[in-house]
Design an enzyme around this catalytic site. Structure first.
Site, PDB file in Angstrom:
ATOM      1  N   ARG A  80      42.127  38.681  50.585  1.00 55.29           N
ATOM      2  CA  ARG A  80      41.229  38.232  51.598  1.00 55.29           C
ATOM      3  C   ARG A  80      42.116  37.140  52.317  1.00 55.29           C
ATOM      4  O   ARG A  80      42.159  36.183  51.734  1.00 55.29           O
ATOM      5  CB  ARG A  80      39.979  37.660  50.941  1.00 55.29           C
ATOM      6  CG  ARG A  80      38.855  37.197  51.764  1.00 55.29           C
ATOM      7  CD  ARG A  80      37.699  36.444  51.036  1.00 55.29           C
ATOM      8  NE  ARG A  80      38.299  35.153  50.874  1.00 55.29           N
ATOM      9  CZ  ARG A  80      38.221  34.211  49.834  1.00 55.29           C
ATOM     10  NH1 ARG A  80      37.359  34.756  48.805  1.00 55.29           N
ATOM     11  NH2 ARG A  80      38.534  32.926  49.868  1.00 55.29           N
TER      12      ARG A  80
ATOM     13  N   HIS B 262      36.196  32.729  52.258  1.00 57.64           N
ATOM     14  CA  HIS B 262      35.080  33.685  51.650  1.00 57.64           C
ATOM     15  C   HIS B 262      34.140  34.171  52.746  1.00 57.64           C
ATOM     16  O   HIS B 262      33.935  35.274  53.103  1.00 57.64           O
ATOM     17  CB  HIS B 262      34.471  33.175  50.447  1.00 57.64           C
ATOM     18  CG  HIS B 262      33.285  34.005  49.959  1.00 57.64           C
ATOM     19  ND1 HIS B 262      33.304  35.172  49.441  1.00 57.64           N
ATOM     20  CD2 HIS B 262      31.892  33.691  50.029  1.00 57.64           C
ATOM     21  CE1 HIS B 262      32.127  35.634  49.273  1.00 57.64           C
ATOM     22  NE2 HIS B 262      31.192  34.769  49.664  1.00 57.64           N
TER      23      HIS B 262
ATOM     24  N   TYR C 193      41.039  25.933  47.226  1.00 60.94           N
ATOM     25  CA  TYR C 193      41.361  26.446  45.786  1.00 60.94           C
ATOM     26  C   TYR C 193      42.523  27.377  45.625  1.00 60.94           C
ATOM     27  O   TYR C 193      42.772  28.081  44.774  1.00 60.94           O
ATOM     28  CB  TYR C 193      40.256  26.930  45.177  1.00 60.94           C
ATOM     29  CG  TYR C 193      39.388  27.887  46.237  1.00 60.94           C
ATOM     30  CD1 TYR C 193      39.857  29.350  46.340  1.00 60.94           C
ATOM     31  CD2 TYR C 193      38.315  27.707  46.990  1.00 60.94           C
ATOM     32  CE1 TYR C 193      39.278  30.155  47.154  1.00 60.94           C
ATOM     33  CE2 TYR C 193      37.610  28.526  47.785  1.00 60.94           C
ATOM     34  CZ  TYR C 193      38.132  29.596  47.780  1.00 60.94           C
ATOM     35  OH  TYR C 193      37.574  30.740  48.837  1.00 60.94           O
TER      36      TYR C 193
HETATM   37  C1  LIG Z   1      23.975  38.209  42.173  1.00 57.16           C
HETATM   38  C2  LIG Z   1      24.614  37.513  43.081  1.00 57.16           C
HETATM   39  N1  LIG Z   1      25.379  36.443  42.491  1.00 57.16           N
HETATM   40  C3  LIG Z   1      25.841  35.490  43.180  1.00 57.16           C
HETATM   41  C4  LIG Z   1      26.078  35.565  44.438  1.00 57.16           C
HETATM   42  C5  LIG Z   1      26.706  34.653  45.394  1.00 57.16           C
HETATM   43  N2  LIG Z   1      28.132  35.396  45.863  1.00 57.16           N
HETATM   44  C6  LIG Z   1      28.068  35.808  47.097  1.00 57.16           C
HETATM   45  S1  LIG Z   1      29.431  36.680  47.301  1.00 57.16           S
HETATM   46  C7  LIG Z   1      30.236  36.044  45.696  1.00 57.16           C
HETATM   47  C8  LIG Z   1      31.543  36.517  45.409  1.00 57.16           C
HETATM   48  C9  LIG Z   1      31.649  37.884  45.462  1.00 57.16           C
HETATM   49  O1  LIG Z   1      33.218  38.281  45.287  1.00 57.16           O
HETATM   50  P1  LIG Z   1      33.662  39.720  45.346  1.00 57.16           P
HETATM   51  O2  LIG Z   1      32.789  40.536  44.710  1.00 57.16           O
HETATM   52  O3  LIG Z   1      35.074  39.708  44.842  1.00 57.16           O
HETATM   53  O4  LIG Z   1      33.434  40.079  46.768  1.00 57.16           O
HETATM   54  P2  LIG Z   1      34.305  39.503  48.182  1.00 57.16           P
HETATM   55  O5  LIG Z   1      33.422  38.274  48.455  1.00 57.16           O
HETATM   56  O6  LIG Z   1      35.690  38.897  47.767  1.00 57.16           O
HETATM   57  O7  LIG Z   1      34.377  40.636  49.253  1.00 57.16           O
HETATM   58  C10 LIG Z   1      29.142  35.533  45.159  1.00 57.16           C
HETATM   59  C11 LIG Z   1      29.268  35.005  43.760  1.00 57.16           C
HETATM   60  C12 LIG Z   1      25.300  36.662  45.087  1.00 57.16           C
HETATM   61  N3  LIG Z   1      25.369  36.873  46.462  1.00 57.16           N
HETATM   62  N4  LIG Z   1      24.672  37.358  44.337  1.00 57.16           N
END
Ligand SMILES: Cc1ncc(C[n+]2csc(CCOP(=O)(O)OP(=O)(O)O)c2C)c(N)n1
Ligand SMILES: [Mg+2]
Length: 351
Positions: free
Chosen positions: A257, A261, A270
């Site tokens: 990425r 985020h 970070y």
């Molecule tokens: C069940 C849930 N827990 C926490 C969140 C907050 N949240 C949104 S995106 C994210 C991280 C996701 O990381 P990843 O699965 O690696 O996907 P990326 O964002 O890197 O594409 C979190 C913790 C959420 N949307 N849903």
């Protein structure tokens, strides 16, 4: 009782196109020069769209937005391997998948501008709505794959999620179910090394995400997620297996990425600049461009034309998204309660 001997296993990995634009010809998928240009132009369009969406957010013209910068090959390569009859379950970062599948870019801006109608796909384009809760759509995809199998449809179901998604119970439940019933499903994990500020090492003690497939008795493969040929080929093979009744596949696209985020994040708090710089040299567009240059498929003039085409498509999308009639604010509540509460009536009285 005889002692059960554990199978030994290896984790598959596929690399075709390297950072310098050299391809392993023996592994190349069968695609025409026209396809190669289509891959490139689609990645360029997705990147141009992404950059514009970030700018629109900064100008207050759309809401929070999750960038796909750096993940174009994972998204475009996999989406272009799909058939229109396949079913797609995206997470919140699949803007490139939507574009490659032919969903109009203006609708993607409409959605991120807060209007849910932007996710309504045309008839025959089977994309489920964006899933914001991490990985909750994985069991939904497995359920849809069960339905496809039950009906005997000539289709597969594809779910997209991130490395962080693999820590959720839903990931386990979905893959376990799909494996047990040998469902026509393809699970595409874009391992972009981060889940907001949590690095991949804090997500799992396993060396790869692909190897998790072994525990579910399904096929698993790690591919260079910045290599569009590898992603395309692995997805094609997984879809073929699914449709032949050979069961699901977990594809780990090893990518990065490049952006924050979302627009609500500041990744410089970070992670180091050195890490981001390292991945700049692995840019998925750059390596395809280098490959095309060697094959006489790329010139400065072609680049200018392709950029102009992408820019005008995004200009048009921006204009169209902002000219769509605003939704009725009552829609916020219309599908929540049978009758508007007093407070909602009060808050909506000026609309
Ligand atoms: C069940 C849930 N827990 C926490 C969140 C907050 N949240 C949104 S995106 C994210 C991280 C996701 O990381 P990843 O699965 O690696 O996907 P990326 O964002 O890197 O594409 C979190 C913790 C959420 N949307 N849903
Ligand atoms: Mg991630």
């Amino acid at each position: 009782m005889p002692e059960k001997i554990l199978d030994s296993f290896t984790v598959k990995r596929l690399d075709i196109l390297d950072e310098k634009g050299n391809a392993d010809e023996a592994l190349m998928p069968s695609i025409s020069n026209e396809d190669i240009r289509r891959f490139y132009e689609m990645m360029l369009l997705a990147r141009t769209f992404d950059q514009r969406a970030l700018n629109l957010q900064r100008e207050g013209r759309i809401g929070t937005y999750a960038s796909i910068f750096g993940q174009e090959a994972s998204q475009i390569g996999s989406a272009l391997a799909l058939e229109r009859t396949d079913w797609v379950f995206p997470s919140f970062r699949e803007n490139g998948v939507y574009i490659a599948l032919g969903h109009p870019p203006y609708k993607i801006l409409q959605y991120w501008g807060g209007d849910e109608r932007g996710l309504v796909t045309e008839k025959g384009l089977n994309i489920f709505p964006v899933c914001i809760p991490v990985a909750t759509h994985v069991p939904h995809a497995a359920g849809a794959a069960m339905a496809v199998k039950y009906r005997g449809d000539e289709a597969a179901v594809v779910a997209y999620f991130g490395d962080g998604g693999t820590s959720e119970g839903d990931f386990h439940e979905g893959l376990n179910f799909a494996g047990t019933f040998r469902l026509p499903a393809v699970f595409i994990c874009q391992n972009n090394q981060w889940a907001i500020s949590v690095p991949r090492e804090r997500q799992t003690a396993a060396g790869t995400i692909a190897q998790k497939a072994i525990a579910y008795g399904i096929e698993g493969i790690q591919v260079d997620g910045n290599d569009i040929f590898a992603v395309y080929k692995a997805t094609r093979q997984a879809l073929e297996r699914a449709k032949k009744g050979k069961g699901p596949t977990l594809i780990e696209c090893f990518t990065y990425r490049m952006s924050d985020h979302t627009t609500a994040d500041d990744a410089s708090r970070y992670r180091t600049k050195e890490e981001v710089d390292l991945w700049k040299s692995r840019d998925p567009l750059l390596r395809l461009k280098l490959f095309m240059e060697k094959k006489d498929l790329w010139t400065e003039e072609y680049q200018k034309e392709a950029e102009a085409k992408a820019r005008s498509a995004v200009d048009e999308a921006e204009k169209k998204a902002e000219s769509v009639e605003r939704p009725d604010p009552r829609d916020m509540f219309n599908y929540t309660y049978g009758k508007l509460t007093q407070r909602q009536q009060q808050e909506l009285k000026d609309f």
